[in-house]
Write a protein that holds these residues in place. Structure first.
Motif, mmCIF file in Angstrom:
data_model
loop_
_atom_site.group_PDB
_atom_site.id
_atom_site.type_symbol
_atom_site.label_atom_id
_atom_site.label_comp_id
_atom_site.label_asym_id
_atom_site.label_seq_id
_atom_site.Cartn_x
_atom_site.Cartn_y
_atom_site.Cartn_z
ATOM 1 N N PRO A 63 0.709 -1.206 -0.023
ATOM 2 C CA PRO A 63 -0.033 0.036 0.239
ATOM 3 C C PRO A 63 0.815 1.223 0.027
ATOM 4 O O PRO A 63 0.278 2.432 -0.111
ATOM 5 N N ARG A 64 2.265 0.925 0.003
ATOM 6 C CA ARG A 64 3.035 2.364 -0.046
ATOM 7 C C ARG A 64 3.375 2.850 -1.415
ATOM 8 O O ARG A 64 4.015 3.760 -1.548
ATOM 9 N N LEU A 65 2.778 2.127 -2.317
ATOM 10 C CA LEU A 65 2.814 2.487 -3.773
ATOM 11 C C LEU A 65 1.544 3.087 -4.112
ATOM 12 O O LEU A 65 0.622 2.761 -3.863
ATOM 13 N N CYS A 66 1.660 4.080 -5.071
ATOM 14 C CA CYS A 66 0.814 4.893 -5.574
ATOM 15 C C CYS A 66 0.532 4.659 -6.967
ATOM 16 O O CYS A 66 1.627 4.731 -7.727
ATOM 17 N N ALA A 67 -0.561 4.502 -7.764
ATOM 18 C CA ALA A 67 -0.919 4.450 -9.197
ATOM 19 C C ALA A 67 -1.184 5.716 -9.518
ATOM 20 O O ALA A 67 -1.663 5.540 -10.971
ATOM 21 N N ARG A 301 9.569 5.303 2.170
ATOM 22 C CA ARG A 301 10.675 4.715 1.890
ATOM 23 C C ARG A 301 10.446 3.322 1.944
ATOM 24 O O ARG A 301 9.945 2.782 2.952
ATOM 25 N N ILE A 302 11.194 2.425 1.012
ATOM 26 C CA ILE A 302 10.751 0.975 1.018
ATOM 27 C C ILE A 302 12.187 0.142 0.744
ATOM 28 O O ILE A 302 13.047 0.649 -0.126
ATOM 29 N N GLU A 303 12.290 -0.823 1.753
ATOM 30 C CA GLU A 303 13.674 -1.714 1.371
ATOM 31 C C GLU A 303 13.190 -2.948 0.952
ATOM 32 O O GLU A 303 12.203 -3.668 1.549
ATOM 33 N N ILE A 304 13.870 -3.295 -0.094
ATOM 34 C CA ILE A 304 13.476 -4.554 -1.006
ATOM 35 C C ILE A 304 14.713 -5.035 -1.634
ATOM 36 O O ILE A 304 15.446 -4.373 -2.416
ATOM 37 N N GLY A 306 17.534 -5.734 -0.980
ATOM 38 C CA GLY A 306 18.880 -5.220 -0.778
ATOM 39 C C GLY A 306 18.966 -3.482 -1.163
ATOM 40 O O GLY A 306 20.037 -3.121 -1.277
ATOM 41 N N LYS A 307 18.161 -3.233 -1.938
ATOM 42 C CA LYS A 307 17.841 -1.898 -2.421
ATOM 43 C C LYS A 307 16.839 -1.082 -1.564
ATOM 44 O O LYS A 307 16.041 -1.471 -0.802
ATOM 45 N N VAL A 308 17.015 0.436 -1.641
ATOM 46 C CA VAL A 308 16.363 1.277 -0.765
ATOM 47 C C VAL A 308 15.538 2.169 -1.874
ATOM 48 O O VAL A 308 16.102 2.791 -2.873
ATOM 49 N N ILE A 309 14.123 1.763 -2.093
ATOM 50 C CA ILE A 309 13.538 2.679 -2.733
ATOM 51 C C ILE A 309 12.855 3.957 -1.877
ATOM 52 O O ILE A 309 12.195 3.962 -1.056
ATOM 53 N N GLU A 310 13.288 5.236 -2.615
ATOM 54 C CA GLU A 310 12.938 6.404 -1.721
ATOM 55 C C GLU A 310 11.535 6.879 -2.075
ATOM 56 O O GLU A 310 11.109 6.789 -3.021
ATOM 57 N N ALA A 311 11.201 7.649 -0.888
ATOM 58 C CA ALA A 311 9.696 8.206 -1.349
ATOM 59 C C ALA A 311 9.551 8.988 -2.547
ATOM 60 O O ALA A 311 10.785 10.030 -2.616
#
Length: 407
Positions: A63-67, A301-304, A306-311
């Motif tokens: 749910p932390r992703l937006c479409a 911010r999402i960690e997946i 081994g990477k970090v996807i920033e807001a």
């Protein structure tokens, strides 16, 4: 291939029009960085491309992703060339309860029971199209003579577009979607289509029938729960989404079979219903005609992996690569209509999974065996290297599929 952004600056330009033979860069993305790589976009920004099935399934439920395609953080595929018409976001660009509300509205019309009840009508349409092809004689264009009109006619029936209007309807849609057409003609066609659909919604509000547009018009629209623009953009998304992708899947699936003679012979020999269903799932995986289409951006911010996807960073779910993930599919670049483990993402995953997937599956299941049975020794009428493909579009595949057969 390096995953540095400068190396992949031309990401949109390397996308392929032939889903059967994806560009070599796709294989590179699949093999690098555990299925998640940073790339550069057309506008100078960067985004993350997801090529691994496991990461895709985790993120598509997050749910932390937006479409929201209208948000400035959304990673668009190129400069917007929107046809003037609806002014509201489509439900596929909504999240949470907003999105769920529209899915509930459409649940009855796309339920498996409803779609199965439509199969006799699909078969009639298929028989009529094949008859017209045989009367015209070989060679024929399997894309424009069969794959395109089938889903349009079926979708028009579902929506409730009167039969007498469908030829005009067809012309407007083709003018809108023509990749090499006049932009002014496309815009005018979009405006004509929007006006027609709004008028039809008004008529169905007055005299409702047993169809999707009547249920929208006499239900939530009449109750003031949605606006006329909300209803219009919903109908447009269902119409265009069901039309283009299903047509390309039918044509690409038939081409894939023609290019794999042993698999084609199995289908021609006759398949049981469960074998037909398995064949269609493999064709959906193998062709992956929706080259992208499920882009998102991170709200947090999402960690997946081994990477970090920033807001604020964009995320592109690359379905052709996800559907050929070597860690999931043995020999993924081989067409195998008997493949049993097939968790493909041709219809997406999670809350935004394609609402029309039951309809698309049914059309492909009915269309491919029927045309192979009706047209003996169906084959290409031109060398494979002369086929034309739709380039740099969200839905890829052939632009034309000349075929011949034995009478």
């Amino acid at each position: 291939m390096s995953v540095e952004t400068q190396e992949l600056r031309s990401y949109p330009q390397v996308r392929g029009g032939c889903p059967l033979h994806p560009p070599k860069e796709y294989a590179g993305w699949r093999k690098e960085d555990d299925g998640i790589s940073r790339v550069g976009l057309w506008d100078g920004r960067t985004a993350w491309v997801i090529t691994g099935l496991e990461h895709a399934q985790v993120l598509l439920k997050d749910p932390r992703l937006c479409a929201d395609r209208m948000h400035p953080d959304y990673p668009s595929e190129g400069p917007a060339h929107a046809v003037k018409g609806p002014t509201r976001r489509a439900f596929r660009a909504m999240d949470g309860e907003q999105h769920s509300y529209y899915r509930r509205l459409l649940a009855r019309d796309f339920a498996l029971r409803t779609i199965n009840a439509m199969r006799p009508r699909m078969r009639t349409i298929i028989d009529d199209l094949i008859t017209a092809m045989r009367q015209k004689g070989a060679p024929a264009d399997l894309f424009t003579d069969f794959a395109l009109p089938l889903p349009l006619k079926v979708t028009c029936d579902l929506l409730g577009v009167p039969v007498e209007d469908q030829s005009t309807f067809d012309r407007w849609i083709n003018e809108m979607l023509a990749s090499n057409g006049d932009p002014q003609i496309a815009e005018r066609a979009g405006q004509n289509l929007s006006r027609y659909l709004l008028d039809l919604l008004d008529r169905k509000n007055t005299v409702p029938q047993d169809d999707l547009m009547s249920r929208l018009a006499s239900g939530p629209l009449a109750a003031g729960e949605i606006s006329r623009d909300d209803a219009l953009v919903t109908v447009m998304i269902l119409l265009l989404g069901g039309y283009e992708s299903t047509a390309s899947s039918i044509a690409s699936g038939l081409l894939a079979l023609m290019q794999n003679p042993e698999q084609l012979a199995r289908v021609r020999a006759g398949l049981e219903p469960d074998e037909v269903a398995r064949m269609v799932e493999e064709l959906l995986r193998f062709t992956s005609v929706t080259d992208v289409g499920a882009n998102r951006f991170a709200l947090e911010r999402i960690e997946i992996g081994g990477k970090v996807i920033e807001a604020g960073e964009g995320i592109i779910f690359h379905f052709p690569s996800i559907n050929r993930d070597e860690s999931v599919y043995p020999d993924p670049d081989t067409l195998d209509i008997d493949r049993r483990t097939n968790p493909h993402q041709a219809f997406g995953f999670g809350p935004h999974q394609c609402v029309g997937q039951n309809l698309a599956r049914a059309e492909i299941q009915e269309a491919i065996p029927a045309i192979l049975s009706a047209l003996p020794n169906l084959r290409l009428a031109v060398p494979e290297d002369e086929l034309r493909y739709r380039e740099h579009m969200l839905v890829v595949g052939v632009a034309s599929l000349p075929v011949t057969w034995d009478e």
